[in-house]
Design a protein around this motif. Structure first.
Motif, PDB file in Angstrom:
ATOM      1  N   MET A 318     -61.585  19.078  17.115  1.00  0.00           N
ATOM      2  CA  MET A 318     -62.255  19.836  18.166  1.00  0.00           C
ATOM      3  C   MET A 318     -61.304  20.847  18.807  1.00  0.00           C
ATOM      4  N   THR A 319     -60.090  20.407  19.103  1.00  0.00           N
ATOM      5  CA  THR A 319     -59.112  21.294  19.728  1.00  0.00           C
ATOM      6  C   THR A 319     -58.751  22.464  18.823  1.00  0.00           C
ATOM      7  N   PHE A 320     -58.512  22.177  17.544  1.00  0.00           N
ATOM      8  CA  PHE A 320     -58.130  23.236  16.612  1.00  0.00           C
ATOM      9  C   PHE A 320     -59.283  24.203  16.364  1.00  0.00           C
ATOM     10  N   ILE A 321     -60.507  23.709  16.348  1.00  0.00           N
ATOM     11  CA  ILE A 321     -61.660  24.595  16.142  1.00  0.00           C
ATOM     12  C   ILE A 321     -61.838  25.511  17.344  1.00  0.00           C
ATOM     13  N   PHE A 322     -61.705  24.974  18.554  1.00  0.00           N
ATOM     14  CA  PHE A 322     -61.779  25.808  19.752  1.00  0.00           C
ATOM     15  C   PHE A 322     -60.726  26.917  19.704  1.00  0.00           C
ATOM     16  N   THR A 323     -59.505  26.547  19.314  1.00  0.00           N
ATOM     17  CA  THR A 323     -58.414  27.520  19.236  1.00  0.00           C
ATOM     18  C   THR A 323     -58.696  28.572  18.173  1.00  0.00           C
ATOM     19  N   LEU A 324     -59.174  28.121  17.032  1.00  0.00           N
ATOM     20  CA  LEU A 324     -59.465  29.027  15.917  1.00  0.00           C
ATOM     21  C   LEU A 324     -60.490  30.082  16.300  1.00  0.00           C
ATOM     22  N   VAL A 325     -61.584  29.647  16.921  1.00  0.00           N
ATOM     23  CA  VAL A 325     -62.643  30.586  17.266  1.00  0.00           C
ATOM     24  C   VAL A 325     -62.175  31.559  18.351  1.00  0.00           C
ATOM     25  N   GLN A 326     -61.431  31.042  19.337  1.00  0.00           N
ATOM     26  CA  GLN A 326     -60.991  31.920  20.413  1.00  0.00           C
ATOM     27  C   GLN A 326     -59.976  32.954  19.935  1.00  0.00           C
ATOM     28  N   VAL A 327     -59.083  32.550  19.041  1.00  0.00           N
ATOM     29  CA  VAL A 327     -58.073  33.497  18.577  1.00  0.00           C
ATOM     30  C   VAL A 327     -58.705  34.612  17.746  1.00  0.00           C
ATOM     31  N   SER A 328     -59.843  34.347  17.128  1.00  0.00           N
ATOM     32  CA  SER A 328     -60.539  35.410  16.401  1.00  0.00           C
ATOM     33  C   SER A 328     -61.050  36.474  17.373  1.00  0.00           C
ATOM     34  N   ALA A 329     -61.501  36.055  18.573  1.00  0.00           N
ATOM     35  CA  ALA A 329     -61.933  37.016  19.591  1.00  0.00           C
ATOM     36  C   ALA A 329     -60.752  37.819  20.112  1.00  0.00           C
ATOM     37  N   VAL A 330     -59.616  37.159  20.295  1.00  0.00           N
ATOM     38  CA  VAL A 330     -58.412  37.848  20.788  1.00  0.00           C
ATOM     39  C   VAL A 330     -57.987  38.939  19.801  1.00  0.00           C
ATOM     40  N   SER A 331     -58.016  38.632  18.526  1.00  0.00           N
ATOM     41  CA  SER A 331     -57.610  39.626  17.525  1.00  0.00           C
ATOM     42  C   SER A 331     -58.529  40.841  17.556  1.00  0.00           C
ATOM     43  N   LEU A 332     -59.819  40.629  17.819  1.00  0.00           N
ATOM     44  CA  LEU A 332     -60.755  41.752  17.910  1.00  0.00           C
ATOM     45  C   LEU A 332     -60.440  42.642  19.105  1.00  0.00           C
ATOM     46  N   VAL A 333     -60.097  42.024  20.237  1.00  0.00           N
ATOM     47  CA  VAL A 333     -59.761  42.798  21.437  1.00  0.00           C
ATOM     48  C   VAL A 333     -58.554  43.688  21.181  1.00  0.00           C
ATOM     49  N   TYR A 334     -57.519  43.135  20.557  1.00  0.00           N
ATOM     50  CA  TYR A 334     -56.298  43.915  20.347  1.00  0.00           C
ATOM     51  C   TYR A 334     -56.387  44.879  19.171  1.00  0.00           C
ATOM     52  N   LEU A 335     -57.475  44.825  18.426  1.00  0.00           N
ATOM     53  CA  LEU A 335     -57.701  45.831  17.395  1.00  0.00           C
ATOM     54  C   LEU A 335     -58.346  47.094  17.958  1.00  0.00           C
ATOM     55  N   GLN A 336     -58.795  47.064  19.211  1.00  0.00           N
ATOM     56  CA  GLN A 336     -59.528  48.200  19.760  1.00  0.00           C
ATOM     57  C   GLN A 336     -58.710  49.485  19.845  1.00  0.00           C
ATOM     58  N   PRO A 337     -57.440  49.467  20.277  1.00  0.00           N
ATOM     59  CA  PRO A 337     -56.672  50.727  20.254  1.00  0.00           C
ATOM     60  C   PRO A 337     -56.551  51.321  18.853  1.00  0.00           C
ATOM     61  N   THR A 338     -56.397  50.463  17.847  1.00  0.00           N
ATOM     62  CA  THR A 338     -56.369  50.947  16.464  1.00  0.00           C
ATOM     63  C   THR A 338     -57.719  51.529  16.077  1.00  0.00           C
ATOM     64  N   ASN A 339     -58.798  50.865  16.497  1.00  0.00           N
ATOM     65  CA  ASN A 339     -60.146  51.359  16.192  1.00  0.00           C
ATOM     66  C   ASN A 339     -60.399  52.717  16.838  1.00  0.00           C
ATOM     67  N   VAL A 340     -59.880  52.917  18.048  1.00  0.00           N
ATOM     68  CA  VAL A 340     -60.041  54.202  18.730  1.00  0.00           C
ATOM     69  C   VAL A 340     -59.410  55.316  17.890  1.00  0.00           C
ATOM     70  N   ILE A 341     -58.215  55.071  17.383  1.00  0.00           N
ATOM     71  CA  ILE A 341     -57.526  56.080  16.571  1.00  0.00           C
ATOM     72  C   ILE A 341     -58.290  56.346  15.280  1.00  0.00           C
ATOM     73  N   ILE A 342     -58.772  55.278  14.641  1.00  0.00           N
ATOM     74  CA  ILE A 342     -59.523  55.437  13.389  1.00  0.00           C
ATOM     75  C   ILE A 342     -60.776  56.275  13.612  1.00  0.00           C
ATOM     76  N   GLU A 343     -61.527  55.960  14.673  1.00  0.00           N
ATOM     77  CA  GLU A 343     -62.763  56.697  14.937  1.00  0.00           C
ATOM     78  C   GLU A 343     -62.454  58.157  15.270  1.00  0.00           C
TER      79      GLU A 343
END
Length: 458
Positions: A318-343
């Motif tokens: 349960m703990t590892f699954i919670f961590t796994l799902v949340q870290v996927s959201a974090v990676s999306l947030v920090y990809l936004q500056p890169t996405n801005v440049i790409i767009e």
């Protein structure tokens, strides 16, 4: 109210007043498609929480091993107070320029307008992009480690390697990164907020349970290292704590707020830091109390010894699954500056966001950014060292130094005032810590490089 919008050569978003939406023909595609100003202060709180309260906080007990109880508590508390103050200063500066008719949507835009074009183009822009993309690499690594832990709990004698799990996590990110805008992540980041509370509660409870059980390791709270190693360890720990509180995308998060923006960021910060207080301190205290100077780079690693679980398997899963799902959201947030440049580089703002002309380059280039991050994460699985390096080179300048400079340059407080000297002192001390921390983190990576190899199964 009539709205006049223009974008200068630096991509700064100019407008008359704070109400209304910009015309697609006047905005570059990065601002138009990624940084949509449609969110509320509550959505801002969700984004802030995901950006700050990330699985990097699981390294806090390890930072305490380099600082001890007193040093750890002082550094953790001081960094929390300074970052809250710093992010609030950035918000005030952003609101000031919005009221003047020039709303900054990106960190580099602020630097361009306040310090000059060279600072935005050659220092702040590349620095922010590097730290955010580095955070994506670290998140991908942590996601792979979480998958590996789940696998080992289910199959203790399994033969799969860490790099295979990192590739699996990269595949998940490859799909999710296609979400078009920062604003479209608001519901995902609400789930992320709930999950970070959940896995931190599980981590705290697990540490306390192990600490009181007969499986508890012999606790030793003496600071690790001697002589020069101890000194460098202290600065390494400070860099880790700075990274844990780090954000680096405050302007981009504030850009998602629908106008008028006045006061909304402060409310979002209150939401975020209420979660910060309840998670950072509980994980740091309980993890260090339970494992002492045996705490590892991620305290979850202490929950298993030689493939043997110290907690019930269902609880670990349960703990590892919670961590796994949340870290996927974090990676999306920090990809936004890169996405801005790409767009901005490859999209056509005069055509629809979901037109074939814009979907195809978005699919190709966003996928490439994820593939590169996944490859680097698999090659360099030194999570604790990476965190320290990012903190020294990126998080401290962006989160502890520049906000103080921006405020002093923008509002020009009296040189006799407390706020001027307070901001100056924070910037000067942070600069010194950044320089020494950079040396300490690079030194640690060099030392670890003698032990680890590329694609190591850690």
């Amino acid at each position: 109210m009539m709205l006049i919008v223009a974008v200068d050569s630096a991509g700064i978003y100019h407008k008359d007043g704070e109400n209304g939406l910009a015309s697609s023909k006047d905005l570059d595609a990065g601002a138009l498609f990624v940084l949509k100003s449609r969110g509320s202060w509550l959505h801002c709180g969700f984004h802030l929480t995901t950006a700050i309260v990330a699985p990097a906080l699981l390294s806090l007990p390890f930072a305490f091993t380099l600082l001890g109880w007193s040093g750890g508590v002082v550094c953790l508390t001081t960094a929390g107070l300074i970052t809250f103050y710093s992010y609030n200063l950035l918000s005030i500066v952003l609101e000031h320029y919005a009221q003047l008719g020039k709303r900054h949507l990106r960190f580099r835009d602020m630097a361009h307008d306040i310090l000059g074009p060279g600072w935005g183009r050659y220092f702040v822009g590349p620095l922010q992009l590097g730290i955010c993309y580095g955070a994506v690499i670290a998140c991908t690594l942590l996601g792979g480690q979480s998958l590996k832990f789940i696998y080992l709990v289910s199959a203790p004698n399994g033969s799969m390697q860490l790099y295979q799990f990192i590739i699996m996590f990269g595949g998940l990110t490859l799909i999710m990164v296609q979400m078009p805008s920062f604003h479209s992540l608001r519901h995902i980041n609400l789930v992320s907020l709930v999950l970070c509370l959940a896995y931190c509660a599980c981590t705290t409870a697990g540490s306390i349970y192990i600490g009181h059980s007969n499986k508890a390791p012999k606790r030793d709270y003496t600071i690790t290292g001697v002589g020069l190693n101890r000194v460098f360890g202290v600065f390494n720990a400070i860099s880790i704590i700075a990274t844990t509180y780090g954000n680096g995308i405050i302007p981009e998060i504030q850009a998602t707020i629908a106008p008028p923006v006045t006061g909304k960021m402060f409310k979002g910060l209150l939401v975020c830091y209420s979660v910060v207080i309840s998670t950072f301190f509980s994980v740091a205290y309980s993890g260090y109390w339970a494992f002492g100077n045996e705490a590892r780079g991620s305290v979850l690693s202490n929950f298993m010894i030689n493939g043997s679980a110290l907690l019930p398997k269902w609880f670990l899963l349960m703990t590892f699954i919670f961590t796994l799902v949340q870290v996927s959201a974090v990676s999306l947030v920090y990809l936004q500056p890169t996405n801005v440049i790409i767009e901005r580089k490859f999209a056509n703002p005069t055509m629809g966001e979901l037109s074939i002309r814009n979907i195809v380059p978005r699919l190709i280039f966003r996928s490439l950014t994820v593939i590169i991050a996944t490859t680097l994460a698999a090659m360099l699985p030194f999570f604790g060292d990476i965190m320290a390096l990012f903190g020294a080179f990126g998080c401290i300048p962006l989160d502890f130094i520049l906000p103080m400079i921006f405020y002093n340059v923008t509002f020009k407080p009296s040189k006799r005032s407390l706020i001027f000297w307070g901001n100056s002192a924070i910037a000067i001390v942070s600069t010194a810590l950044s320089m020494v921390g950079a040396v300490a983190s690079v030194r640690q990576i060099v030392l670890d490089a003698k032990t680890y190899r590329l694609f190591a199964n850690m």
